[in-house]
Design a protein around this motif. Structure first.
Motif: not given
Length: 95
Positions: A1-7, A73-76
Protein backbone atom coordinates in the motif's frame (compact mmCIF):
# COMPACT_ATOMS: atom_id res chain seq x y z
CA UNK A 1 0.00 0.00 0.00
CA UNK A 2 1.41 3.35 -1.08
CA UNK A 3 1.75 6.23 1.38
CA UNK A 4 -0.38 9.21 0.34
CA UNK A 5 1.14 12.67 -0.03
CA UNK A 6 0.17 15.45 2.35
CA UNK A 7 -1.68 17.15 -0.52
CA UNK A 8 -3.71 13.99 -1.22
CA UNK A 9 -4.49 13.59 2.48
CA UNK A 10 -5.62 17.18 3.06
CA UNK A 11 -7.72 17.07 -0.11
CA UNK A 12 -9.54 13.91 1.03
CA UNK A 13 -10.06 15.27 4.52
CA UNK A 14 -12.13 18.15 3.12
CA UNK A 15 -15.02 15.70 2.72
CA UNK A 16 -14.67 14.17 6.19
CA UNK A 17 -15.97 16.03 9.24
CA UNK A 18 -14.03 15.74 12.46
CA UNK A 19 -10.85 14.15 11.10
CA UNK A 20 -7.45 15.90 11.16
CA UNK A 21 -4.01 15.08 9.81
CA UNK A 22 -1.19 15.48 12.30
CA UNK A 23 2.01 13.62 13.18
CA UNK A 24 1.75 11.41 10.09
CA UNK A 25 -1.70 10.03 11.02
CA UNK A 26 -5.43 10.74 10.82
CA UNK A 27 -7.01 11.64 14.16
CA UNK A 28 -10.52 12.04 15.49
CA UNK A 29 -12.43 11.88 18.74
CA UNK A 30 -16.01 10.87 19.50
CA UNK A 31 -18.03 11.64 22.61
CA UNK A 32 -20.89 9.35 23.51
CA UNK A 33 -23.63 9.60 26.10
CA UNK A 34 -21.98 7.07 28.42
CA UNK A 35 -19.31 4.38 28.68
CA UNK A 36 -21.62 1.63 27.43
CA UNK A 37 -22.31 3.52 24.18
CA UNK A 38 -18.61 4.27 23.70
CA UNK A 39 -17.67 0.64 24.27
CA UNK A 40 -20.43 -0.55 21.96
CA UNK A 41 -19.10 1.65 19.15
CA UNK A 42 -15.57 0.41 19.78
CA UNK A 43 -16.77 -3.19 19.55
CA UNK A 44 -18.47 -2.54 16.23
CA UNK A 45 -15.39 -0.70 14.94
CA UNK A 46 -13.22 -3.65 16.02
CA UNK A 47 -15.21 -6.04 13.83
CA UNK A 48 -14.87 -3.70 10.83
CA UNK A 49 -11.15 -3.20 11.49
CA UNK A 50 -10.65 -6.95 11.61
CA UNK A 51 -12.57 -7.40 8.34
CA UNK A 52 -10.33 -4.78 6.70
CA UNK A 53 -7.24 -6.22 8.42
CA UNK A 54 -6.37 -2.67 9.43
CA UNK A 55 -6.43 -1.69 13.08
CA UNK A 56 -6.63 1.70 14.80
CA UNK A 57 -4.50 3.11 17.57
CA UNK A 58 -7.15 4.19 20.03
CA UNK A 59 -8.01 4.94 23.60
CA UNK A 60 -11.17 5.24 25.63
CA UNK A 61 -11.84 7.22 28.79
CA UNK A 62 -15.42 6.89 30.03
CA UNK A 63 -17.53 8.24 27.13
CA UNK A 64 -14.76 9.53 24.84
CA UNK A 65 -13.00 7.47 22.17
CA UNK A 66 -9.82 8.88 20.58
CA UNK A 67 -8.70 7.29 17.31
CA UNK A 68 -5.50 7.57 15.26
CA UNK A 69 -5.05 5.87 11.92
CA UNK A 70 -1.84 5.27 10.00
CA UNK A 71 -0.36 2.38 8.09
CA UNK A 72 2.77 1.32 9.92
CA UNK A 73 4.14 -0.68 6.97
CA UNK A 74 3.96 2.44 4.78
CA UNK A 75 5.11 4.79 7.56
CA UNK A 76 2.15 7.09 6.98
CA UNK A 77 -1.41 7.44 5.79
CA UNK A 78 -2.70 5.19 2.98
CA UNK A 79 -6.01 4.42 1.32
CA UNK A 80 -6.56 1.78 4.03
CA UNK A 81 -6.71 4.51 6.64
CA UNK A 82 -9.37 6.39 4.71
CA UNK A 83 -11.39 3.19 4.19
CA UNK A 84 -11.37 2.53 7.92
CA UNK A 85 -12.11 6.19 8.74
CA UNK A 86 -15.18 6.13 6.48
CA UNK A 87 -16.33 2.86 8.07
CA UNK A 88 -15.84 4.34 11.54
CA UNK A 89 -17.89 7.40 10.60
CA UNK A 90 -20.69 5.14 9.37
CA UNK A 91 -20.66 3.10 12.57
CA UNK A 92 -20.68 6.16 14.83
CA UNK A 93 -23.50 7.78 12.84
CA UNK A 94 -25.63 4.69 13.51
CA UNK A 95 -25.03 4.83 17.29
Amino acid sequence: MMKLTETEITSRLKTMDGWEYEDNALHTSFEFENFKDAFSAMSRIAFEAEALNHHPDWSNVYNVVNISLSTHDADGVTENDFKLARAIDGIVEEE
